[in-house]
Design a protein around this motif. Structure first.
Motif, mmCIF file in Angstrom:
data_model
loop_
_atom_site.group_PDB
_atom_site.id
_atom_site.type_symbol
_atom_site.label_atom_id
_atom_site.label_comp_id
_atom_site.label_asym_id
_atom_site.label_seq_id
_atom_site.Cartn_x
_atom_site.Cartn_y
_atom_site.Cartn_z
ATOM 1 N N ARG A 25 34.471 42.590 32.561
ATOM 2 C CA ARG A 25 34.701 43.420 33.745
ATOM 3 C C ARG A 25 34.415 44.888 33.411
ATOM 4 O O ARG A 25 35.296 45.592 32.922
ATOM 5 C CB ARG A 25 36.137 43.248 34.223
ATOM 6 N N ASP A 36 41.690 47.316 39.135
ATOM 7 C CA ASP A 36 43.129 47.143 38.998
ATOM 8 C C ASP A 36 43.811 48.504 38.996
ATOM 9 O O ASP A 36 43.154 49.548 38.979
ATOM 10 C CB ASP A 36 43.458 46.402 37.694
ATOM 11 N N ARG A 48 36.659 47.604 36.379
ATOM 12 C CA ARG A 48 37.855 46.898 36.830
ATOM 13 C C ARG A 48 38.487 47.552 38.049
ATOM 14 O O ARG A 48 38.599 48.779 38.130
ATOM 15 C CB ARG A 48 38.883 46.828 35.703
ATOM 16 N N HIS A 88 31.088 41.404 37.978
ATOM 17 C CA HIS A 88 31.807 42.191 38.972
ATOM 18 C C HIS A 88 33.307 41.915 38.873
ATOM 19 O O HIS A 88 33.727 40.887 38.359
ATOM 20 C CB HIS A 88 31.322 41.829 40.381
ATOM 21 N N HIS A 89 34.076 42.839 39.417
ATOM 22 C CA HIS A 89 35.514 42.642 39.520
ATOM 23 C C HIS A 89 35.964 43.225 40.847
ATOM 24 O O HIS A 89 35.444 44.261 41.286
ATOM 25 C CB HIS A 89 36.262 43.325 38.362
ATOM 26 N N CYS A 137 39.184 38.420 31.107
ATOM 27 C CA CYS A 137 38.435 38.133 32.326
ATOM 28 C C CYS A 137 38.457 36.630 32.602
ATOM 29 O O CYS A 137 38.156 35.816 31.734
ATOM 30 C CB CYS A 137 36.998 38.630 32.185
ATOM 31 N N GLN A 168 39.752 37.753 42.452
ATOM 32 C CA GLN A 168 39.229 38.987 41.861
ATOM 33 C C GLN A 168 37.920 38.765 41.087
ATOM 34 O O GLN A 168 37.162 39.701 40.891
ATOM 35 C CB GLN A 168 40.284 39.634 40.957
ATOM 36 N N ASN A 169 37.677 37.535 40.636
ATOM 37 C CA ASN A 169 36.372 37.200 40.055
ATOM 38 C C ASN A 169 35.404 36.867 41.176
ATOM 39 O O ASN A 169 35.784 36.258 42.178
ATOM 40 C CB ASN A 169 36.480 35.995 39.118
#
Length: 239
Positions: A124, A129, A127, A197-198, A157, A97-98
């Motif tokens: 982030r 999520d 996000r 970014h995420h 993060c 995700q990173n």
């Protein structure tokens, strides 16, 4: 050649995310500076270790360490930092995700920062999520910020850049990776948050849930607040 940067990635049962992330790290860094990638497998029960060992044939920068007993993410990060050969450490979560493309942004911030800044924390800003996870994170960040006054919008993060020696001098405890800005500030260093970014998960499942995070977070917050209250930063000179 001694690496100028060590990228530490803790991983537990992330077999399908390993190869894409390793190749992204290589793409982001190979033309920029000498580096190494230190993966720490926290005693995965899938074939994550086999995936990593096969990648070593393609990626000479890749090193693999395996915990013989599952020990948690903070311990895996510390194991990787202790094994790292560079003064500066970048960390990434093993779930992909990173974005490794953000590492050069942190390195550029480090180059232009004051000497007392020893941690560059990813932030982030968008996000990817679930709504419940974003809500829980905002709630936790608000409480943490009010209690610890660490001036950090996003301590959860996974992408960070910090000095190896400064990290290893911090008090070690489970889940400490979520409080690195406050712990670095407690030690007398400055920290900076950098927008990054995420990305959403494309494979595997999260190893945490909101209830678990909240339960351990209450105890951790009390402990970190106690450490900050009891800390003293000495000022001394050699005569």
């Amino acid at each position: 050649m001694t690496p100028e940067l060590s990228v530490v990635v803790p991983v537990y049962n992330e077999r399908d995310n390993i190869a894409p992330l390793v190749h992204e790290i290589v793409a982001a860094l190979r033309s920029r500076l000498p580096f190494e990638i230190v993966y720490v497998d926290d005693h995965s029960t899938d074939d994550s270790v086999q995936q990593l060992k096969s990648l070593q044939e393609q990626v000479p920068e890749l090193r693999v360490i395996r915990h013989l007993v599952q020990s948690g993410q903070s311990t895996a990060i510390r194991t990787g930092v202790k094994a790292a050969r560079s003064r500066w450490i970048a960390t990434l979560d093993g779930d992909g995700q990173n974005d490794p493309a953000d590492i050069p942004k942190l390195l550029e911030a480090c180059t232009s920062a004051a000497a007392e800044v020893r941690l560059f924390a990813g932030w982030r800003v968008n996000r990817q999520d679930s709504a419940s996870k974003r809500w829980a994170s905002r709630w936790a960040n608000a409480i943490r910020s009010r209690l610890l006054r660490d001036d950090t919008p996003d301590t959860g993060c996974g992408i960070k850049l910090f000095e190896r020696e400064a990290f290893l001098e911090l008090p070690y405890f489970d889940h400490m990776h979520r409080y690195l800005p406050a712990l670095m500030q407690r030690a007398g260093w400055r920290t900076v948050s950098i927008p990054v970014h995420h990305r959403g998960r494309t494979a595997g499942v999260s190893k945490y849930n909101n209830l678990h995070r909240a339960w351990v977070g209450i105890s951790d917050l009390r402990g970190v607040a106690w450490l900050i209250k009891r800390s003293r930063i000495p000022r001394a000179e050699e005569l």
